[in-house]
Design an enzyme around this catalytic site. Structure first.
Site, PDB file in Angstrom:
ATOM      1  N   ARG A 388       0.826  -1.216   0.000  1.00  0.00           N
ATOM      2  CA  ARG A 388       0.000   0.000   0.000  1.00  0.00           C
ATOM      3  C   ARG A 388       0.862   1.268   0.000  1.00  0.00           C
ATOM      4  O   ARG A 388       0.535   2.250  -0.681  1.00  0.00           O
ATOM      5  CB  ARG A 388      -0.923  -0.027   1.219  1.00  0.00           C
ATOM      6  CG  ARG A 388      -1.866   1.185   1.365  1.00  0.00           C
ATOM      7  CD  ARG A 388      -2.743   0.995   2.597  1.00  0.00           C
ATOM      8  NE  ARG A 388      -3.510   2.182   2.932  1.00  0.00           N
ATOM      9  CZ  ARG A 388      -4.787   2.393   2.611  1.00  0.00           C
ATOM     10  NH1 ARG A 388      -5.425   1.500   1.898  1.00  0.00           N
ATOM     11  NH2 ARG A 388      -5.418   3.491   2.985  1.00  0.00           N
ATOM     12  N   VAL A 421      -6.779   7.489  -1.511  1.00  0.00           N
ATOM     13  CA  VAL A 421      -6.755   6.042  -1.306  1.00  0.00           C
ATOM     14  C   VAL A 421      -7.611   5.763  -0.077  1.00  0.00           C
ATOM     15  O   VAL A 421      -7.317   6.247   1.011  1.00  0.00           O
ATOM     16  CB  VAL A 421      -5.319   5.531  -1.110  1.00  0.00           C
ATOM     17  CG1 VAL A 421      -5.326   4.038  -0.784  1.00  0.00           C
ATOM     18  CG2 VAL A 421      -4.481   5.795  -2.357  1.00  0.00           C
ATOM     19  N   SER A 422      -8.686   5.017  -0.256  1.00  0.00           N
ATOM     20  CA  SER A 422      -9.675   4.834   0.810  1.00  0.00           C
ATOM     21  C   SER A 422      -9.116   4.027   1.974  1.00  0.00           C
ATOM     22  O   SER A 422      -8.074   3.372   1.859  1.00  0.00           O
ATOM     23  CB  SER A 422     -10.921   4.136   0.254  1.00  0.00           C
ATOM     24  OG  SER A 422     -11.502   4.896  -0.779  1.00  0.00           O
ATOM     25  N   ALA A 423      -9.840   4.068   3.082  1.00  0.00           N
ATOM     26  CA  ALA A 423      -9.466   3.281   4.256  1.00  0.00           C
ATOM     27  C   ALA A 423      -9.425   1.801   3.892  1.00  0.00           C
ATOM     28  O   ALA A 423     -10.260   1.300   3.132  1.00  0.00           O
ATOM     29  CB  ALA A 423     -10.457   3.525   5.391  1.00  0.00           C
TER      30      ALA A 423
END
Length: 776
Positions: A388, A421-423
């Site tokens: 990530r 960038v989402s959780a």
């Protein structure tokens, strides 16, 4: 003397040590780094612990860290009676720093050790990040001019001392018995792109060489001009850019690479005075050798740097800064624009990450899995394996791997995000809802890279992901970051995601579609490009409230089988919508309608300043209270629905953001009041209330209050209702019974429990709802 862990351990086992701590050093520490109450210090390269013990005598709780077992054995034996000291086995340059104090340090000292650290700038930034507010970093080192020639390898010259101070706001230098003492405070997140003298006219063609190590850190040299630079230089006559890059890399650093491992990813063009400057950005995917300093007249030293620290380095040569941004878009914000001409589309992904990233990714995955968001083995594996942090290279690892944080990557303003960038938990949940199998093809609308690579990992080697975004920069960033760290199975396409993916749709449609932005409507293309029986996962706004819906295609109808509370950045495509809004009471209150046309606000300015009618709903709740279904229930069953917002500090309306209805020239909104306060949130009691204004205030308030009562009685325990999504042209008599919420391209039918056909409402002009926070 060798400098491996074993060599140093033998050095101490043989009874040897280092120069004793001098009185002048002690005096400087007392004067400039006195221990605050509860102060904690870190002694890097503590050896046998003389300085560690001295810091403890000043009132610090101290961590003494060294990588030599022999040194620590002697320290523990010689200072066994000293309290407030912890001895740590740690290679500060190579090990994960997880063993250091989590709450940071007031003082960090590197005495007689900095000369033995190769990547000094990176290590100092990693340590500075662990300073408490007002803390100091102290470096004590021999200097070349005071050191015999045979021992100058343990000393620093003035250029090297200056390099240590980059990125600190407050710098002081002292002399202590021929030692240089640097006192550094206030690590600053700043850098500047620096220029050299004017190049020779009229054009220069050079290469900027981008090399990373096994930890994903990029190589930069500290030049004698006082700035950081990538390896590189001019391309010689008759020489290709990859060959020139490989040659320059070897001449400047001693590293070797094959021409076939040197890839020109883009050519940059800018102007330096009257000279056209052309730079081939060459990404080297593999290299060999050991760093050296073949050109000491040009460079002081070479170091590998964490990508997320580049913006703190101080001065960076402007073409090098532009090249770094070409490889990792966004890693250095605010650079002057340059022309960029993309070249190679087949650059292999380049591995490399620190142990800390692996540890933090495991922790993130463990948390997401433990909370039930990723039950399937393939999604769990994707969370554990897809890096990530490499898709947010400008962000610290701890932030990148937080399980409940969305990382903003593109902003329109400090308060408005355009891309993120989402959780991690939400990404996992949405992927799970697609129910993917290996070899499928999936469409993602809204790019970024990481989510697409999670999908690609779940789909396996035969799978494919098409990701579409309307923003050219976001698409460019996605392509580059996927090239750096991806699977090779993600295709990033520039286009309006509301049109799907023209030209990339499989013959039978996509096996799944995921929308990663707030959508105010269900675009027809999403249904049309979805395979029969496949799932569309979309964060849909209903009255302004967003829920991630899992919709299964059955013919022309989409059937909802799952709801998740969430929030995303808003759509920027052709279907993007700005909610109509009307300011009232001189701007102190704003009414907006998230769905449908605005209502009539005539007379409300005066009514809002008049008497207020209050009505209890009778609903009293205790502690943490989930009312997310109430928001959607009110938005889809109450006529005249809207949302109120007021500026912070306003006293005219009790809620900053309130669910409301506007009917017959009267306005009512939902609020709450504390019935019982308590130190613990679980012990607090809250009652839901309605406030209303206008000639029909009592009637409108009762209508809203009854909505809350019915929800409490019929819906609160049952959760979200069955729902179907129909094409916009579907006649009323062909819809199933239920409350209808019309969108421009779709008709939503919600079958709330306790609602009879006579109760059902067609909300083609329904408005948004307000967000209540009764447990705050």
């Amino acid at each position: 003397m060798g400098y491996t862990r074993t060599d140093w351990s033998e050095h101490y086992n043989d009874g040897r040590g280092f120069r004793r701590l001098g009185d002048e050093e002690k005096g400087l520490l007392v004067e400039h780094a006195a221990a605050p109450e509860g102060g904690r210090a870190l002694d890097i390269g503590c050896g046998t612990g003389e300085l560690t013990v001295y810091l403890a005598s000043l009132g610090y709780t101290v961590d003494g860290a060294d990588f030599a077992a022999g040194a620590l054995d002697r320290a523990r034996e010689e200072h066994a009676e000293v309290e407030g000291v912890r001895w740590l086995s740690l290679d500060v340059e190579r090990d994960d720093l997880a063993t250091l104090a989590e709450d940071g340090y007031d003082l960090i000292v590197l005495r007689l050790s900095i000369a033995f650290i190769r990547d000094r700038a990176r290590v100092l930034r990693a340590l500075a990040a662990r300073l408490r507010e007002g803390g100091a970093l102290v470096i004590i080192t021999p200097i070349v001019e005071n050191t015999p020639e045979e021992r100058r390898h343990i000393a620093l010259d003035e250029n090297e001392l200056t390099a240590l101070t980059d990125g600190f706001e407050h710098v002081k230098q002292f002399d202590a018995e021929s030692l240089a003492v640097l006192l550094l405070r206030g690590p600053a997140a700043s850098f500047s792109a620096e220029e050299k003298l004017r190049p020779e006219p009229q054009a220069v063609f050079g290469a900027a060489v981008v090399v990373t190590d096994t930890f994903g850190r990029v190589l930069l040299g500290r030049s004698t001009r006082g700035m950081w630079e990538l390896p590189g230089g001019r391309i010689e006559t008759g020489e290709a850019a990859p060959a020139g890059a490989v040659r320059e890399l070897n001449e400047e650093t001693g590293l070797t690479a094959r021409v076939e491992d040197a890839h020109v990813i883009t050519v940059l063009h800018d102007d330096r005075l009257d000279v056209r400057r052309v730079t081939a950005v060459v990404r080297v995917s593999r290299w060999a050798g050991e760093l050296a300093l073949p050109e000491p007249h040009r460079f002081v030293r070479w170091e590998f740097h964490d990508l997320n620290s580049l913006a703190t380095l101080g001065k960076i040569f402007a073409p090098s800064a532009a090249a770094l941004t070409a490889v990792w878009p966004g890693v250095l914000p605010g650079l002057p624009p340059v022309h960029s001409y993309a070249c190679s589309a087949a650059v292999p992904s380049v591995p490399g990450e620190p142990a800390e990233a692996v540890r933090l990714r495991e922790r993130m995955a463990d948390i997401v899995i433990s909370k039930g968001w990723a039950p399937s083995p393939r999604v769990q594996a994707a969370l554990r394996e897809v890096p990530r942090h490499r898709f947010v290279p400008e962000i610290r690892l701890e932030t990148a791997y937080h399980d409940d944080l969305a990382v903003v990557t593109v902003r329109e303003s400090p308060r408005k995000a355009l891309s993120s960038v989402s959780a991690a938990w939400l990404q996992a949940d949405m992927i799970e809802q697609l129910r993917l199998e290996p070899g499928m093809t999936v469409l993602e609308v809204g790019s970024g890279g990481y989510n697409a690579e999670l999908l690609a990992h779940v789909l396996g080697e035969r799978g494919r992901v098409v990701t579409v975004d309307v923003d050219p920069y976001v698409v460019h960033r996605t392509r580059r970051l996927c090239a750096e760290a991806g699977s090779g199975r993600v295709t990033a396409v520039l286009g309006d995601g509301g049109l799907g993916a023209p030209g990339h749709v499989p013959a039978g449609g996509f096996d799944g579609i995921m929308i990663t932005h707030n959508a105010s409507d269900i675009a027809p293309a999403w249904r049309e490009q979805l395979a029969e029986g496949a799932r569309l996962v979309v964060p849909l706004e209903m009255g302004g409230y967003t829920r991630s819906l899992t919709l299964v295609r059955r013919g022309d109808v989409l059937h909802c089988e799952h709801w998740t509370y969430c929030g995303f950045v808003r759509d920027r495509g052709a279907a993007a919508r700005t909610a109509p809004a009307v300011p009232l009471a001189d701007g102190e209150v704003t009414v907006r309608w998230e769905d449908g046309a605005p209502g009539d606000t005539a007379g409300l300015d005066e009514a809002l300043r008049g008497p207020r009618h209050e009505c209890s709903t009778g609903l009293v709740v205790q502690g943490i209270f989930n009312f997310e279904t109430l928001q959607v229930y009110a938005a889809t069953t109450l006529a005249g629905f809207c949302r109120l917002s007021v500026p912070e500090g306003s006293t005219l309306v009790a809620q900053q953001d309130a669910a409301a209805i506007l009917v017959d020239g009267s306005l009512a909104y939902l609020t709450y009041r504390k019935v019982k306060d308590a130190p613990e949130p679980a012990d607090r009691m809250t009652e839901f209330f309605i406030h209303a204004y206008g000639p029909a205030a009592e009637e409108v308030a009762e209508r809203f209050a009854e909505c809350v009562r019915v929800w409490n009685r019929e819906v609160r325990e049952s959760g979200y209702p069955p729902m179907t999504v129909h094409p916009a042209a579907t006649p009323d008599d062909q819809l199933p019974p239920g409350d209808v919420l019309d969108k421009p391209s779709a008709r939503l039918v919600l079958q709330w429990p306790g609602r009879t056909p006579a109760d059902a409402l067609s909300l083609s002009t329904a408005g948004g709802t307000a967000c209540l926070t009764p447990t705050s």
